[in-house]
Design an enzyme around this catalytic site. Structure first.
Site, short mmCIF file in Angstrom:
data_model
loop_
_atom_site.label_atom_id
_atom_site.label_comp_id
_atom_site.label_asym_id
_atom_site.label_seq_id
_atom_site.Cartn_x
_atom_site.Cartn_y
_atom_site.Cartn_z
N ARG A 60 0.83 -1.22 0.00
CA ARG A 60 0.00 0.00 0.00
C ARG A 60 0.86 1.27 0.00
NH1 ARG A 60 -3.01 -2.06 4.67
NH2 ARG A 60 -1.76 -3.89 4.26
N GLU A 97 3.33 -6.45 13.06
CA GLU A 97 2.30 -6.60 14.09
C GLU A 97 1.82 -8.06 14.08
OE1 GLU A 97 -1.17 -4.27 13.37
OE2 GLU A 97 -1.98 -4.58 15.37
P1 AMP Z 1 4.36 -2.25 11.30
O1 AMP Z 1 5.63 -2.77 10.69
O2 AMP Z 1 3.91 -3.05 12.49
O3 AMP Z 1 4.43 -0.77 11.59
O4 AMP Z 1 3.22 -2.49 10.24
C1 AMP Z 1 3.09 -1.64 9.20
C2 AMP Z 1 2.76 -2.35 7.93
O5 AMP Z 1 1.79 -3.39 8.10
C3 AMP Z 1 2.16 -1.37 6.98
O6 AMP Z 1 2.73 -1.59 5.71
C4 AMP Z 1 0.68 -1.64 7.01
O7 AMP Z 1 0.19 -1.67 5.70
C5 AMP Z 1 0.53 -3.02 7.64
N1 AMP Z 1 -0.36 -3.01 8.82
C6 AMP Z 1 0.00 -3.32 10.08
N2 AMP Z 1 -1.03 -3.29 10.91
C7 AMP Z 1 -2.09 -2.94 10.18
C8 AMP Z 1 -3.47 -2.72 10.48
N3 AMP Z 1 -3.96 -2.87 11.72
N4 AMP Z 1 -4.28 -2.35 9.47
C9 AMP Z 1 -3.80 -2.19 8.21
N5 AMP Z 1 -2.52 -2.40 7.87
C10 AMP Z 1 -1.66 -2.76 8.84
#
Ligand code: AMP
Length: 172
Positions: A60, A97
């Site tokens: 995205r 996550e």
């Molecule tokens: P992080 O590395 O944990 O900051 O996760 C960020 C990446 O995971 C981004 O590229 C987001 O597109 C995706 N992402 C993580 N958690 C979510 C969520 N709750 N909703 C949508 N996309 C998420």
């Protein structure tokens, strides 16, 4: 704007509340406003572009980052999941996550000394952004700022950014 990013509970797995940006992307005014607002992170107070390139993270970050690059008059560099880029890469493995992953960048995509704006849709734990900062560093570039549509404040992802400027349009 938040009404255009609905919550989808238990996707892609139980306990995760997924932020679905597709209605926002489908809304011409909303999408344009988001691109405009994120692009300000790559400009100075006089409105001049101060970054050399925009880097977006799969997938995205591509959709949001590419129009931000055009708005700033810079090129766009994709950071991709492992095995997708055809030439020599730098790679960094990081925690999500949900799960873990490896991201890659073409070694010559960011040139030494270039200033980079990172763009993604959601900052959750910050692992993806921190890994991308490291990929930029491995190329010899510096991250000027990080711009995301939405920050999940309760996960404190900004702590992973070591004080880098963070532009976020919505915090939940
Ligand atoms: P992080 O590395 O944990 O900051 O996760 C960020 C990446 O995971 C981004 O590229 C987001 O597109 C995706 N992402 C993580 N958690 C979510 C969520 N709750 N909703 C949508 N996309 C998420």
């Amino acid at each position: 704007m938040q009404r255009l990013v609905p919550d989808v509970p238990d996707f892609p797995e139980p306990g995760i509340v997924f932020k679905d940006i597709t209605p926002l992307l489908a809304d011409a005014d909303g999408f344009a406003a988001v691109v405009d607002a994120l692009a300000t992170a790559g400009r100075d107070e006089a409105g001049e572009t101060v970054v050399d390139v925009v880097v977006g993270m799969e997938s995205r970050g591509f959709i949001v980052g590419a129009p931000v690059a055009l708005a700033l008059g810079t090129g766009f560099v994709p950071v991709r999941k492992a095995g997708k880029l055809p030439r020599e890469t730098h790679a960094v493995t990081y925690d999500l996550e949900y799960g873990s992953a490896t991201l890659e960048i073409h070694r010559d995509a960011v040139r030494p000394g270039q200033r980079v704006l990172l763009v993604d849709d959601v900052l959750a734990t910050g692992g993806t952004a921190a890994a991308t900062v490291e990929l930029v560093r491995l190329c010899g570039g510096t991250t000027h700022a990080v711009a995301v549509l939405m920050e999940l404040g309760f996960l404190d992802g900004r702590a992973a950014l070591d004080g880098l400027p963070l532009t976020t349009l919505m915090t939940v």
